[in-house]
Design an enzyme around this catalytic site. Sequence first.
Site, PDB file in Angstrom:
ATOM      1  N   SER A 223      -4.621   4.857  13.364  1.00  0.00           N
ATOM      2  CA  SER A 223      -3.819   5.040  12.165  1.00  0.00           C
ATOM      3  C   SER A 223      -4.515   5.993  11.213  1.00  0.00           C
ATOM      4  O   SER A 223      -5.736   6.182  11.278  1.00  0.00           O
ATOM      5  CB  SER A 223      -3.616   3.702  11.454  1.00  0.00           C
ATOM      6  OG  SER A 223      -4.813   3.302  10.789  1.00  0.00           O
ATOM      7  N   ASP A 224      -3.729   6.609  10.332  1.00  0.00           N
ATOM      8  CA  ASP A 224      -4.350   7.234   9.168  1.00  0.00           C
ATOM      9  C   ASP A 224      -4.920   6.106   8.318  1.00  0.00           C
ATOM     10  O   ASP A 224      -4.558   4.936   8.474  1.00  0.00           O
ATOM     11  CB  ASP A 224      -3.326   8.054   8.387  1.00  0.00           C
ATOM     12  CG  ASP A 224      -3.982   9.150   7.563  1.00  0.00           C
ATOM     13  OD1 ASP A 224      -5.187   9.048   7.275  1.00  0.00           O
ATOM     14  OD2 ASP A 224      -3.284  10.108   7.181  1.00  0.00           O
ATOM     15  N   TRP A 225      -5.816   6.452   7.398  1.00  0.00           N
ATOM     16  CA  TRP A 225      -6.532   5.432   6.632  1.00  0.00           C
ATOM     17  C   TRP A 225      -5.548   4.665   5.743  1.00  0.00           C
ATOM     18  O   TRP A 225      -4.850   5.251   4.937  1.00  0.00           O
ATOM     19  CB  TRP A 225      -7.640   6.088   5.831  1.00  0.00           C
ATOM     20  CG  TRP A 225      -8.958   6.150   6.567  1.00  0.00           C
ATOM     21  CD1 TRP A 225     -10.172   5.822   6.037  1.00  0.00           C
ATOM     22  CD2 TRP A 225      -9.219   6.533   7.925  1.00  0.00           C
ATOM     23  NE1 TRP A 225     -11.168   5.978   6.982  1.00  0.00           N
ATOM     24  CE2 TRP A 225     -10.612   6.411   8.150  1.00  0.00           C
ATOM     25  CE3 TRP A 225      -8.426   6.956   8.978  1.00  0.00           C
ATOM     26  CZ2 TRP A 225     -11.209   6.699   9.383  1.00  0.00           C
ATOM     27  CZ3 TRP A 225      -9.009   7.245  10.209  1.00  0.00           C
ATOM     28  CH2 TRP A 225     -10.385   7.110  10.393  1.00  0.00           C
ATOM     29  N   GLY A 227      -2.913   3.359   6.931  1.00  0.00           N
ATOM     30  CA  GLY A 227      -1.601   3.772   7.394  1.00  0.00           C
ATOM     31  C   GLY A 227      -0.950   2.815   8.369  1.00  0.00           C
ATOM     32  O   GLY A 227      -0.034   3.213   9.097  1.00  0.00           O
TER      33      GLY A 227
END
Length: 852
Positions: A223-225, A227
């Site tokens: 995931s994005d941070w 996210g």
Amino acid sequence: MTIDVEKTLAKLSITQKIKLLSGLGWWHTEPVEEYGIPSMRMSDGPNGVRGTRFFNGVPSSCFPSSTGLGASFDVDLAYKVGVALGEECRAKGCHILLGPTVNTQRSPLGGRSFESFAEDPTLNGLIAAAYINGVQSKGVSATIKHFVANDQEFERFSISSDVSERALREIYLKPFQLALKHSNPWALMSSYNRVNGVHVSESSWLLDDILRKEWGFKGLIMSDWIGVYSTAESIKAGVDLEMPGPTVMRGKAVERSLAAQKLFVSDIDDRSRKVLELLQKAYASGIPFDAPEEGVDTPELRKLLREAAADSIVLLKNDNNLLPLTSESKVKSIAVIGPNAKYAFSSGGGSARLLESYTVTPLQGIEAGAKELGLDVKFTLGATTHKLNPLLDPSITLPDGSEKGALLEFWNKSPINGFATAKSQLSENDNLAPCDWSCTTKVSNCVLLDGVDESKVEKDCFLRYSTVFTPEESGTYEFSLILAGTGNLFFDGKLIIDLSTAPIPGDYFMGLGTAEVKAQVPDLKAGQGYRLEVRASNHAYVRQTPIIPNWGGLRIGAIRAVEPEDALKDAIQLAESSDVAILVVGLNHDWESEGYDRPDLELPGLTNRLVTGVLKANPKTIVINQSGSSVVFPWIDEATTVLQAFYGGNELGNGIADVLFGKVNPSAKLSLTFPKRLEDVPSYPSYGNKGQEHGRILYNEGVFVGYRGYQVKNLAPMFPFGFGLSYSTFELSALNCSDVSPEGSFTVSFTIKNTGKVDGREVAQVYISDDEASLPRPERELKAFKKVALKAGESQIVEVNLDREALGFFDERRGEWVAEKGTFSVLIGVSSEDIKLKGNVEMKNKLAWRGL
């Protein structure tokens, strides 16, 4: 040492498998030490390797912003940059680099536009593939991001990019698809946003059906941070790793989903297997786990940084052949003017920023180049255009005078009554209690997300920042302060900025900091040291419960106060009295940054007045614009000589000087269109906060993004995609197109000749036009490019191989790619608007396919 994935997976308990599905802190994966599973380390990219710290990290090499690297149109350079980044990862014990970014630049207003290579998916994808191959040649995993349609910062966690499948496939997914086809990224990062109403991290259609099944992606999806917004849904969709740790959506929540049979053990096995497979590659790389971080600084690396900086600079105008400046130019004096001349804006803002190992400003580079020719150089500012006051970094010394920097001290309890309140002045001996921990730093922008000893310092704490400020010039100075918390700035013991009484909220520090407050101090003397001290508490900040716990931070800036009209007058006078004026203007990391989009395409402050005045004062003016994406130039018709420099990394200044003084013949081409006005941008007005419709952004332009949109509307841009001049001239001839095979492959060949007097490089761009399409298609689309180096007078035959990708479009009705029977034009140009050669190929039978 290595790891057998299946045998290890069979040994792990369900609790241990679940542990693997989330991160350990900001930059590591979770270990399972009893089975020999260590933590893998990762680091931001994309244009450098920051390491594991935002604050007080090991200095890093900063390469040009991705729009600059894309402008090189040079896959060999992208590969070499990737190799260098891989080597720096190894030095920092990093197994996973969080780059490259390949989001298509739907609008130049995007806060992170500078992080992607181009507005065109072919250029974007092929440069990305070379970058990935370079990084992974050193045993380091590249992480291609942000998948997908993550094209604006406004409401980035929730906004829905509502886009047709055809446009999604042809424009936004295409650079990812091309990168996977021509490289093999070991990791991919899902984006924050929704696509057509579904968060990407929960979209099994995007992550499983397309990415894994249709394209055959075998790597890890992280995931994005922050996210990940769900437990069962994200795991079912295919997100293997939630970042950062500690987990919010996994851990115990996964156990509950298993109990409810929303998830099954097989789902956990599928996700944890991908983590172990990446760990297998990390073992094979030989990069130690939990290694100390070291920097890299070699003559070879500095040479590459300088090469990359110069090769990202686009020559936009040279009407009177003022450039290059050589010993034959009859120039004796140079005026360097402008707000971007004296500062090294190496990168855009946000997660792409890092602590550079060194920097070269444009002024420094020009002074060094001029010195070789015996030229006199004088500088004046001309105008101020900063969004936030420039940082103190070049002008601060530790309180004891031992070296550059500042002392930062922390207390878990207030060291004295009223420590962070508005005292009118400080005593030399305040009898402060001994601090709980301290460190030194060389920066005045302390983002304390990390770098603090958490075994000694609580998140809710008090801090003092102490330094000695030594101005370079005499005069009145304007100081500024931003805090994540409350506190005050003292100058030589006197309170000058009060952020403890009623601080005004601002958007710094993830939107939880104060606004920037400024104060002027008169009559400072050049070379004299003045004590600066910030006393602060982050208690109010911590109470707001930031998404990611940290110690807050502070930002101190200072600039010599100038009357705007006086600064303009000084610049015009200097330009008049000099043989040549070099005007360095543009944006910086405060204007272009992760976290927010730009409101317009204008140059800030009085920049345009400055440029107009200097051009009138001295016709021999060279305008250098520095920005990560497009801006508008209302004075462009008056300027004869213009360069676009982007953000050039460590060697920005030397790269500019090498082009100015003819050591490098410019060869870059614009990686995105420069419009005449914002209203001409194809995504206007459906973009950003003014274009959203109740949490949705409608991609109304469809496939007509970037130069495609200007062409379909017959709108002339200021400078088209793919445009860039040289100090030489080139001639293209002898186009030959082979027959198209039943599989859709064909070859294009042509001759390029350097008809000029100096060696140079030209970028030949191959565009395809579907002459008999059954649905609206762009007038032409870039499908290949080739950068060719030629000595003066030299010719070379160029051969380009193309496949069905060059002819096809996505048919939404059938859910497949189609290349229709009929004639296609093959257009060879030196920009999207300057076509030199035209030929034809014929597709004798319709071709349809799925996958890569």
